[in-house]
Write a protein that holds these residues in place. Sequence first.
Motif, mmCIF file in Angstrom:
data_model
loop_
_atom_site.group_PDB
_atom_site.id
_atom_site.type_symbol
_atom_site.label_atom_id
_atom_site.label_comp_id
_atom_site.label_asym_id
_atom_site.label_seq_id
_atom_site.Cartn_x
_atom_site.Cartn_y
_atom_site.Cartn_z
ATOM 1 N N UNK A 219 0.703 -1.277 -0.136
ATOM 2 C CA UNK A 219 0.049 -0.315 0.431
ATOM 3 C C UNK A 219 1.108 1.169 0.100
ATOM 4 N N UNK A 220 -0.461 3.190 -0.533
ATOM 5 C CA UNK A 220 1.092 3.985 -0.708
ATOM 6 C C UNK A 220 1.613 4.148 0.711
ATOM 7 N N UNK A 221 1.038 4.138 2.096
ATOM 8 C CA UNK A 221 2.241 4.397 3.292
ATOM 9 C C UNK A 221 2.576 3.666 3.382
ATOM 10 N N UNK A 222 2.965 2.639 2.954
ATOM 11 C CA UNK A 222 4.631 1.578 3.411
ATOM 12 C C UNK A 222 5.316 1.710 2.457
ATOM 13 N N UNK A 223 5.242 2.354 1.171
ATOM 14 C CA UNK A 223 5.315 1.923 0.482
ATOM 15 C C UNK A 223 5.790 3.961 0.674
ATOM 16 N N UNK A 224 5.190 4.182 0.685
ATOM 17 C CA UNK A 224 6.318 6.514 0.958
ATOM 18 C C UNK A 224 7.284 5.358 2.424
ATOM 19 N N UNK A 225 6.800 4.923 3.048
ATOM 20 C CA UNK A 225 7.649 4.930 4.095
ATOM 21 C C UNK A 225 9.307 3.952 3.466
ATOM 22 N N UNK A 226 8.945 3.390 3.291
ATOM 23 C CA UNK A 226 9.747 2.017 2.662
ATOM 24 C C UNK A 226 11.084 3.104 1.791
ATOM 25 N N UNK A 227 10.429 3.738 0.932
ATOM 26 C CA UNK A 227 11.079 4.602 -0.439
ATOM 27 C C UNK A 227 11.756 5.954 1.042
ATOM 28 N N UNK A 228 11.188 6.629 1.896
ATOM 29 C CA UNK A 228 11.850 7.087 3.149
ATOM 30 C C UNK A 228 13.372 6.340 3.731
ATOM 31 N N UNK A 229 13.821 5.048 3.364
ATOM 32 C CA UNK A 229 14.980 4.735 5.027
ATOM 33 C C UNK A 229 15.444 4.069 3.993
ATOM 34 N N UNK A 230 17.027 4.225 5.262
ATOM 35 C CA UNK A 230 17.931 3.525 4.078
ATOM 36 C C UNK A 230 18.968 2.470 5.613
ATOM 37 N N UNK A 231 18.723 0.932 5.224
ATOM 38 C CA UNK A 231 18.800 -0.107 5.908
ATOM 39 C C UNK A 231 20.264 0.180 6.198
ATOM 40 N N UNK A 232 20.700 -0.893 7.052
ATOM 41 C CA UNK A 232 21.704 -1.558 6.877
ATOM 42 C C UNK A 232 22.578 -2.650 7.024
ATOM 43 N N UNK A 233 23.059 -3.959 6.235
ATOM 44 C CA UNK A 233 22.494 -5.100 6.065
ATOM 45 C C UNK A 233 23.907 -5.211 6.591
ATOM 46 N N UNK A 234 24.154 -6.930 6.700
ATOM 47 C CA UNK A 234 25.080 -7.562 7.543
ATOM 48 C C UNK A 234 24.724 -9.338 7.109
ATOM 49 N N UNK A 235 25.064 -9.404 6.604
ATOM 50 C CA UNK A 235 25.369 -11.539 6.407
ATOM 51 C C UNK A 235 26.801 -12.144 7.241
ATOM 52 N N UNK A 236 26.115 -12.975 8.203
ATOM 53 C CA UNK A 236 27.571 -13.537 8.948
ATOM 54 C C UNK A 236 26.647 -15.040 8.835
ATOM 55 N N UNK A 237 28.180 -15.830 8.693
ATOM 56 C CA UNK A 237 27.760 -17.614 8.240
ATOM 57 C C UNK A 237 28.691 -18.223 9.848
ATOM 58 N N UNK A 238 27.854 -18.848 10.637
ATOM 59 C CA UNK A 238 28.278 -19.631 11.721
ATOM 60 C C UNK A 238 28.112 -21.088 11.344
ATOM 61 N N UNK A 239 29.007 -21.293 10.837
ATOM 62 C CA UNK A 239 28.981 -23.432 10.468
ATOM 63 C C UNK A 239 28.590 -23.025 9.148
ATOM 64 N N UNK A 240 26.876 -24.551 9.138
ATOM 65 C CA UNK A 240 27.010 -23.791 7.487
ATOM 66 C C UNK A 240 25.388 -23.350 7.708
ATOM 67 N N UNK A 241 25.203 -22.268 8.962
ATOM 68 C CA UNK A 241 24.257 -21.267 8.963
ATOM 69 C C UNK A 241 24.052 -19.703 8.689
ATOM 70 N N UNK A 242 23.082 -19.168 7.779
ATOM 71 C CA UNK A 242 24.357 -17.978 7.440
ATOM 72 C C UNK A 242 22.671 -16.883 8.740
ATOM 73 N N UNK A 243 23.338 -15.859 8.319
ATOM 74 C CA UNK A 243 22.027 -14.863 9.206
ATOM 75 C C UNK A 243 22.433 -13.602 8.465
ATOM 76 N N UNK A 244 20.533 -12.978 7.440
ATOM 77 C CA UNK A 244 21.082 -11.938 7.408
ATOM 78 C C UNK A 244 20.202 -11.216 8.257
#
Length: 132
Positions: free
Chosen positions: A27-52
């Motif tokens: 919806x429009x409200x969530x799209x406006x919010x989504x367009x206004x943020x600048x997230x930070x991301x990180x990928x981590x591996x422990x053994x054979x499991x990944x966390x994003x």
Amino acid sequence: MAAWVGKKYKMEKSEGFDDYMKALGVGMVLRKLGNSISPTVELVKEGDEYTFNTTSTFKNTTIKFKLGEEFEEETVDGRKVKSVCTLEGDNKLIHEQKGEKPTTIIREFTDTDLIATMTAGNAKCVRTYKAV
């Protein structure tokens, strides 16, 4: 060693994200919010499991997975999907989300950048992140 090991990436540029969200039925409200943020991301591996991890002023999300194994995921916009992540080489993570509106997210990591290309139907979004 994979380029993403020990790094976080902050979004710097986004192209086509609104059309991508529209294709997913956001919806429009969530799209406006989504367009206004600048997230930070990180990928981590422990053994054979990944966390994003995704961190933003709106919502923090974490997904845990093993390569090639299907897992249940709730997307930021509330869709429940079954996902599978695979790694192509050391630095390209392919994330397939299966559900009512399937989407593919391809994340290509380098020492300095992360390019995330997201597609849903005919909509395509490219988001550029810089290592921080």
